[in-house]
Design an enzyme around this catalytic site. Structure first.
Site, mmCIF file in Angstrom:
data_model
loop_
_atom_site.group_PDB
_atom_site.id
_atom_site.type_symbol
_atom_site.label_atom_id
_atom_site.label_comp_id
_atom_site.label_asym_id
_atom_site.label_seq_id
_atom_site.Cartn_x
_atom_site.Cartn_y
_atom_site.Cartn_z
ATOM 1 C CB VAL A 1 -0.959 0.008 1.211
ATOM 2 C CG1 VAL A 1 -0.206 0.285 2.508
ATOM 3 C CG2 VAL A 1 -2.081 1.018 1.015
ATOM 4 C CB ALA B 1 3.030 -5.261 7.486
ATOM 5 C CG ASP B 2 4.406 -6.306 1.518
ATOM 6 O OD1 ASP B 2 5.068 -5.755 0.629
ATOM 7 O OD2 ASP B 2 4.847 -7.251 2.198
ATOM 8 N NE ARG B 3 -2.878 -2.547 0.571
ATOM 9 C CZ ARG B 3 -3.522 -1.930 -0.422
ATOM 10 N NH1 ARG B 3 -4.799 -1.653 -0.321
ATOM 11 N NH2 ARG B 3 -2.879 -1.598 -1.527
ATOM 12 C CB ALA C 1 -1.333 -8.217 3.316
#
Length: 358
Positions: free
Chosen positions: A98, A250-252, A260
């Protein structure tokens, strides 16, 4: 101390010139790729020559800054249209992370405000725009240092004073995934610098092997005591070793605390819960998407079959077999002990308190 050594530098930028470390070549070869503009930026992100949510946003935005650095715009409207289109294009390179989307939205919003102020020339708008992007590098490093401090304080609070501890991490969240220092690896580095780290275990992170290629590379570089384990060994590791905590990136992060991260994170969280091992997520506030209510609404990127069926040019899977290759999975909030940000550590169900601090 280890973190005072010569730093790994995944992003090299100097006034209109950008190079990124080709992470597909590591650990065998250290080489940098020149980025001339947005097309180059999109390709290195999509091909995972650059990866890690913070680094994706920084490289994506810097690729646009490089492209327009020597470009002349006749009107403010022309500038606005060009940067909107190219920023939205960069978001499409890897949609799960994100940070790139939030950075694009912020930059587009700034430009819209500047365009409405008729006293500001198009040249000044361009200069301000580039300056905002350049500032992302320093801000990311300062955020990572704060994440390291908050995370180390929280984890060390749960162990006897003066004792050292063993940790586990998954995928790569260090200098190679950020502008420098790292998120989850920043926490580990901080604990190591305080002479409280006995050992850290890193997973291989199939199918792209970011843990084996990149995290292990960073640990060896910084002389941090570490051992590589296969992804399938985590349950046995928890049973045989006293692991004080798991720290991942974390990526989002959804507004309810669902997270995620690289595929394989969810299963580690499940096993950690079974063994009563605290499970922490370390991420800057730019990785939190307050517009998404829960993890099931996060778009999960699907990667090519070849990442599973081949290692380099060598095929390791039976020809004709079908593949399912999601790049990420979602860890439910109820498996997460705390989310470590540059503004403090929050319980997953309290993550919306960050909005009050912005």
């Amino acid at each position: 101390m280890a973190s005072e050594m010569k730093k790994l530098q995944a992003i090299r930028y100097n006034k209109g010139k950008l190079e990124v470390l080709d992470q597909l070549s590591l650990p065998a070869q250290t080489k940098y790729i020149s980025i001339a503009g947005v097309e180059d930026g999109w390709k290195v992100i999509s091909k995972m020559q650059v990866r890690g949510a913070p680094a994706i946003a920084i490289v994506g935005c810097l690729s646009l800054a490089v492209e327009i650095y020597n470009e002349t715009f006749i009107t403010k409207q022309m500038f606005k249209q060009e940067i909107e289109g190219k920023l939205n294009y960069l978001v499409s390179a890897r949609p799960t992370a994100v940070n790139m989307k939030l950075a694009a939205d912020d930059l587009i919003g700034m430009v819209n405000d500047w365009v409405e102020k008729s006293v500001i020339s198009v040249t000044e708008i361009k200069e301000r725009f580039i300056h905002e992007i350049e500032a992302m590098l320093e801000k990311d490093i300062s955020n990572n240092m704060a994440i390291g401090t908050f995370g180390a304080e929280r984890i060390l609070k749960d162990v006897p004073s003066g004792s050292s501890l063993q940790l586990l991490t998954h995928c790569n969240t260090g200098s190679l995934a950020t502008a420098g220092y790292g998120t989850a690896l920043g926490v580990i580095r901080k604990i190591f610098d305080q002479n409280r780290l006995e050992h850290v275990f890193c997973t291989e992170t199939r199918p792209y092997n970011q843990g084996a290629r990149l995290t292990a590379y960073e640990f060896v570089h910084d002389k941090i005591p570490a051992t590589l384990v296969l992804d399938s060994m985590v349950a046995s590791l928890f049973k045989s070793r006293k692991i004080a905590a798991v720290v991942v990136g974390a990526d989002r992060v959804a507004s309810n605390g669902d997270t995620a991260n690289k595929i394989g994170t969810y299963q580690i969280a499940v096993v950690a819960k079974h063994h009563a091992v605290p499970f922490y997520v370390a991420a800057p506030s730019t990785s939190i998407d307050f517009e998404i209510s829960e993890g099931d609404r996060i778009e999960i990127e699907q990667r090519p079959d070849r990442e599973m069926t081949h290692i380099g040019e060598h095929r390791i899977a039976a020809p004709g077999i079908r593949c399912w290759n999601p790049a990420f999975d979602v860890t439910p909030a109820n498996l997460i002990t705390g989310i470590i940000t540059e503004k403090g550590v929050f319980a997953p169900n309290d993550i919306r308190k960050l909005l009050e601090l912005q």
